[in-house]
Every structure is written in C-alpha cells, then in structure tokens.
Motif scaffolding. Sequence first.
Motif, PDB file in Angstrom:
ATOM      1  N   THR A  16       0.838  -1.205   0.000  1.00 31.54           N
ATOM      2  CA  THR A  16       0.000   0.000   0.000  1.00 31.54           C
ATOM      3  C   THR A  16       0.868   1.247   0.000  1.00 31.54           C
ATOM      4  N   MET A  17       1.942   1.221   0.770  1.00 31.24           N
ATOM      5  CA  MET A  17       2.861   2.351   0.813  1.00 31.24           C
ATOM      6  C   MET A  17       3.417   2.653  -0.581  1.00 31.24           C
ATOM      7  N   VAL A  18       3.855   1.612  -1.281  1.00 36.32           N
ATOM      8  CA  VAL A  18       4.421   1.795  -2.625  1.00 36.32           C
ATOM      9  C   VAL A  18       3.343   2.279  -3.589  1.00 36.32           C
ATOM     10  N   HIS A  19       2.144   1.716  -3.472  1.00 35.16           N
ATOM     11  CA  HIS A  19       1.015   2.117  -4.325  1.00 35.16           C
ATOM     12  C   HIS A  19       0.734   3.614  -4.185  1.00 35.16           C
ATOM     13  N   GLU A  20       0.585   4.076  -2.962  1.00 35.54           N
ATOM     14  CA  GLU A  20       0.268   5.483  -2.735  1.00 35.54           C
ATOM     15  C   GLU A  20       1.444   6.387  -3.070  1.00 35.54           C
ATOM     16  N   LEU A  21       2.650   5.905  -2.837  1.00 39.00           N
ATOM     17  CA  LEU A  21       3.832   6.683  -3.212  1.00 39.00           C
ATOM     18  C   LEU A  21       3.901   6.845  -4.726  1.00 39.00           C
ATOM     19  N   GLY A  22       3.474   5.809  -5.454  1.00 32.53           N
ATOM     20  CA  GLY A  22       3.432   5.901  -6.910  1.00 32.53           C
ATOM     21  C   GLY A  22       2.490   7.008  -7.365  1.00 32.53           C
ATOM     22  N   HIS A  23       1.311   7.083  -6.739  1.00 33.22           N
ATOM     23  CA  HIS A  23       0.376   8.176  -7.037  1.00 33.22           C
ATOM     24  C   HIS A  23       1.012   9.535  -6.743  1.00 33.22           C
ATOM     25  N   ALA A  24       1.680   9.624  -5.590  1.00 36.83           N
ATOM     26  CA  ALA A  24       2.242  10.901  -5.162  1.00 36.83           C
ATOM     27  C   ALA A  24       3.358  11.371  -6.098  1.00 36.83           C
ATOM     28  N   VAL A  25       4.269  10.460  -6.424  1.00 34.02           N
ATOM     29  CA  VAL A  25       5.387  10.830  -7.303  1.00 34.02           C
ATOM     30  C   VAL A  25       4.879  11.248  -8.674  1.00 34.02           C
ATOM     31  N   VAL A  35      -1.917   9.702 -13.378  1.00 28.57           N
ATOM     32  CA  VAL A  35      -1.793   9.578 -11.922  1.00 28.57           C
ATOM     33  C   VAL A  35      -2.598   8.389 -11.416  1.00 28.57           C
ATOM     34  N   SER A  36      -3.793   8.190 -11.953  1.00 31.49           N
ATOM     35  CA  SER A  36      -4.627   7.058 -11.527  1.00 31.49           C
ATOM     36  C   SER A  36      -4.001   5.718 -11.920  1.00 31.49           C
ATOM     37  N   LEU A  37      -3.298   5.694 -13.029  1.00 28.97           N
ATOM     38  CA  LEU A  37      -2.626   4.461 -13.467  1.00 28.97           C
ATOM     39  C   LEU A  37      -1.414   4.120 -12.598  1.00 28.97           C
ATOM     40  N   ALA A  38      -0.825   5.128 -11.984  1.00 26.41           N
ATOM     41  CA  ALA A  38       0.478   4.961 -11.351  1.00 26.41           C
ATOM     42  C   ALA A  38       0.476   4.041 -10.135  1.00 26.41           C
ATOM     43  N   GLY A  39      -0.631   3.986  -9.390  1.00 27.48           N
ATOM     44  CA  GLY A  39      -0.631   3.231  -8.140  1.00 27.48           C
ATOM     45  C   GLY A  39      -0.380   1.754  -8.309  1.00 27.48           C
ATOM     46  N   TYR A  40      -1.270   1.063  -8.992  1.00 27.14           N
ATOM     47  CA  TYR A  40      -1.124  -0.384  -9.162  1.00 27.14           C
ATOM     48  C   TYR A  40       0.095  -0.739 -10.007  1.00 27.14           C
ATOM     49  N   MET A  41       0.394   0.083 -10.994  1.00 23.85           N
ATOM     50  CA  MET A  41       1.548  -0.206 -11.844  1.00 23.85           C
ATOM     51  C   MET A  41       2.855  -0.052 -11.068  1.00 23.85           C
ATOM     52  N   SER A  42       2.924   0.939 -10.195  1.00 24.65           N
ATOM     53  CA  SER A  42       4.120   1.126  -9.364  1.00 24.65           C
ATOM     54  C   SER A  42       4.341  -0.066  -8.447  1.00 24.65           C
ATOM     55  N   TRP A  90      -4.238  14.710 -19.822  1.00 24.18           N
ATOM     56  CA  TRP A  90      -3.963  13.306 -19.491  1.00 24.18           C
ATOM     57  C   TRP A  90      -3.449  13.116 -18.071  1.00 24.18           C
ATOM     58  N   SER A  91      -3.139  14.182 -17.382  1.00 27.25           N
ATOM     59  CA  SER A  91      -2.512  14.065 -16.062  1.00 27.25           C
ATOM     60  C   SER A  91      -3.308  13.224 -15.070  1.00 27.25           C
ATOM     61  N   PRO A  92      -4.616  13.465 -14.898  1.00 27.78           N
ATOM     62  CA  PRO A  92      -5.372  12.649 -13.936  1.00 27.78           C
ATOM     63  C   PRO A  92      -5.375  11.164 -14.288  1.00 27.78           C
ATOM     64  N   ILE A  93      -5.408  10.856 -15.584  1.00 27.01           N
ATOM     65  CA  ILE A  93      -5.400   9.452 -16.002  1.00 27.01           C
ATOM     66  C   ILE A  93      -4.070   8.807 -15.654  1.00 27.01           C
TER      67      ILE A  93
END
Length: 220
Positions: free
Chosen positions: A32-41, A77-84, A72-75
């Motif tokens: 979860t930490m990595v997932h949310e960090l992916g969104h943040a970065v 960012v939304s992709l980044a969590g699970y992919m990270s 495209w920014s919101p899209i």
Amino acid sequence: MNKWLKALLFLVGAAILTRLIPFSSWFRILDTMVHELGHAVMTLLMSGRVLSIELNPDHSGVTYSMLASGGWSPIIVSLAGYMSASLFAILMFYGYAKKKQATGLITITVLALIMIIFFVRAGYGLWWLIIFMIVNLIFYFLGEKIRNFYYLLLAFLVLEESVVGPLTLLTMALTQPKQAGDASNLANMTVLPAFVWALLFLLFSLWCARLALQLFWKKR
C-alpha cells in the motif's frame, strides 16, 4: 510445465504459506505504501500538489492531491498506483538476484522516511511507518542470513499483494463499479468501464509477477 501456469501455482502456494507467518498481514501494508507513493510521485511529475497520504490497517490507502483539470494528467496519476506496486515487486526480486538485499532494505526504509517527511501527517499510517523503519533496522543489523530471509519475505509479500490487489479490484469493479477505487476514477475519465481498467491492472501485475519469479528462479 507452462511458464505462466508455473508462475500462477507458485504465487498461490507462496500466498498460502506466507499467511501462516505471524504478523504477515501487518507487513503487507508495504505494498500500500508503494502504491500510494506511486500516485504521489506521478502527481508531482505532472506538476500537481500532494496534500497528504493515508495508510489504513485494512491495507487500503488514499492520496489527497491537486491537479490541473483536463488533459492526461489525472489518467496517468490514476494508473500509477497499481503499476508502481507491480514494478516494485520486480525491483525487489532484482535486488535479491543481484545479492543486494542490504541495499534493498535500506532503500525501502528510506522510502518510508520520505513518506513521513513529505506525505503522511498523522494517524495509523504514521505509526506504521515509524515501526516499520525500526523493524527494518533491527533485521538489518541481525546478520546477513536473517536479513536476507527478511528481505525475501518482504519481496514475496509485495509480489502477492501486487497481484491480489488488482484481483480484488476486478471483483469490486464487477460487483460495485462505482466503488472500485482507481478503476472507477479511470472509468469516470474515459470511455472504458471500471472492470476493463481493473482487468488491465491484473494482467499487468501477472506479467510483472512472472518477470519477478524468473529472477527468483534464476538466482536459485
């Protein structure tokens, strides 16, 4: 045996075995930490602003951020969590294959520290990060064999959660599409329904899991 079938069977077996280890559920919040960090970065890379991050004991998390509307920014960012989270699983096993467990453990600890300094303000997540850092440092100084075992345990927990997360998301997208987290957000921003996005996350996680396991088998 087919490599995909072998990887799936190995994942199922590892998931069952690691759940028998005491406190394994607590350590799964690392994913979860990595997932949310992916969104943040990714938010910062898209010139947005991260307000705060929450980590919850049920393995859920929330990143509060601000982005310019449109584009495209919101899209992204939304992709980044699970992919990270999926890519991080590969990185963990790459460190194992290269015998860089000590470096990997320090890296994870530094990421937790970054979360505390910049994103997690209070609540359960703050205490989890502090305790997690302390536990990491304890295992780091307990000796190479114990440290390497601990690192491999974390790697498998991250790997499993990187697959289980999208699988759970797919179930939610099929039964409660408006409450399927990132998949719902992506559905609201695109023409694709939530279950399609959840399925794409799952397929990507399985592909990453197979690459991670190949590194593990190669090392062995």
